[in-house]
Every structure is written in structure tokens, then in C-alpha cells.
Design an enzyme around this catalytic site. Sequence first.
Site, PDB file in Angstrom:
ATOM      1  N   VAL A   1      38.608  29.837  40.572  1.00  0.00           N
ATOM      2  CA  VAL A   1      38.009  29.169  41.727  1.00  0.00           C
ATOM      3  C   VAL A   1      36.529  28.992  41.412  1.00  0.00           C
ATOM      4  CG1 VAL A   1      39.649  29.973  43.467  1.00  0.00           C
ATOM      5  CG2 VAL A   1      37.686  31.400  42.880  1.00  0.00           C
ATOM      6  N   SER A   2      35.909  27.995  42.023  1.00  0.00           N
ATOM      7  CA  SER A   2      34.536  27.649  41.647  1.00  0.00           C
ATOM      8  C   SER A   2      33.481  28.555  42.252  1.00  0.00           C
ATOM      9  CB  SER A   2      34.242  26.194  42.023  1.00  0.00           C
ATOM     10  OG  SER A   2      35.092  25.320  41.305  1.00  0.00           O
ATOM     11  N   THR A   3      33.756  29.153  43.418  1.00  0.00           N
ATOM     12  CA  THR A   3      32.754  29.978  44.087  1.00  0.00           C
ATOM     13  C   THR A   3      33.377  31.287  44.556  1.00  0.00           C
ATOM     14  OG1 THR A   3      33.182  29.116  46.313  1.00  0.00           O
ATOM     15  CG2 THR A   3      31.642  27.871  44.939  1.00  0.00           C
TER      16      THR A   3
ATOM     17  N   GLN B   1      35.669  30.892  47.711  1.00  0.00           N
ATOM     18  CA  GLN B   1      36.974  30.247  47.663  1.00  0.00           C
ATOM     19  C   GLN B   1      38.089  31.271  47.476  1.00  0.00           C
ATOM     20  OE1 GLN B   1      36.436  27.264  44.577  1.00  0.00           O
ATOM     21  NE2 GLN B   1      36.122  25.676  46.098  1.00  0.00           N
TER      22      GLN B   1
END
Length: 207
Positions: free
Chosen positions: A11-13, A16
Amino acid sequence: MTETTYGYVRVSTQEQNEARQLAAMQEFGVAEKNIIIEKLSGKDFNRPCYQRLVRALRPGDVLVVKSIDRLGRNYDEILEQWSVITKKRKAAIVVLDMPLLDTRQGRDLTGTLIADIVLQLLSYVAQTERENIRQRQAEGIAEAKAKGVRFGPPCHTLPDSFEELRQAWRGRRMTLRAAAEACGIPKSTFRDAALRAEMAVNCAETK
């Protein structure tokens, strides 16, 4: 040597949620101890967990991802990494959301060709989506600025007593906290303003 199936979840962050990817890995049968979770952008492959995973792959191992964009979002680098995993490491890749992207043994020449075509198409789509997101963000910021929205930390107006307070702080007659509170601003803001004021005085004296 026993072949190992790994799952890669990205996941990017930090905010998330990776729950759907984890559920997909477990449904496929990936052992929990072999599921690697990484919370970093997919703009490139300079991700420590991913790099360690690739180095751990042995011939016959299987790497499972839920979708191609979880692997990455850079077209050229996805193709390069795909080659590293399947040809250099001689491991297989399974993309759960796209059954055609399954390089485990038993694929005929036509199946391999279709997988290559689909891979290039989906890699292109992944990078295009990333570029579109960046463009929408830039357009949103530009529109907000045009409407007068300010970005960055708030500006603080210094009171008329700032110079007197600065001198009291420098003369050790007042603490930084007390001087900042008297100005109604954070300590870091008071310190920065004091340094700028002193630099301005020094520059004026040297002219």
C-alpha cells in the site's frame, strides 16, 4: 529443495488498509509467515522489503501479488523486474486479479506470449494511472491557489514588541519559551524570526 510461495502486499501510505490483499493471499494459500507487507509508493522498486524478497527467491519459488499495480507503477521497471524474477531468479509470478499473468510451469508457448502482451498492457495502464493521479493533484493545487488557498505552515504576524523581546532573549533576560509566548507564536517561529532579524542587521552593518 522445497519450493516456497511468497505473497507481496503493498500500500502507498501508512493510512491505507491492506486487508483485501491479505485476504486474497490467504485464500490463495500463501502461508502467513511468507506474506511480505510494505507501505511505500509504487513509483519505483527501491523498496527494502521488496528487494529482500527478490533476493530470497530461489528457482521454482512463486511470488503472488493481487494486482500488477501492487508490484509497481512504472512501466519500464515492471517489465524489468518481471524479467529479473522469472528469468534471473527463475521463480514464477502469479497476479491474482489477472489469471493470464501466471508463469508457473505448464504454460505453453501461446500462453506465455499472451502473458507477455497482457503484462505490457497492464504495466502501461498502471504507469498511466499514476501519471494521471499526479496531474490531478497538480491541477487541484493550482486551482486551490487561484482561489486564494495557502499551502504550507500558517504565517504569523510579529507584534510591535518583537524586537524588545528578541533582545531580552538574546540577553538571557527571558527564555525562548517565554519570549515566544509573549509574541503568541511557536518557539521555532520566534527563533527563525530572530535569526532573520539578526541577519538583516548584520548585512546592513557590512554595507
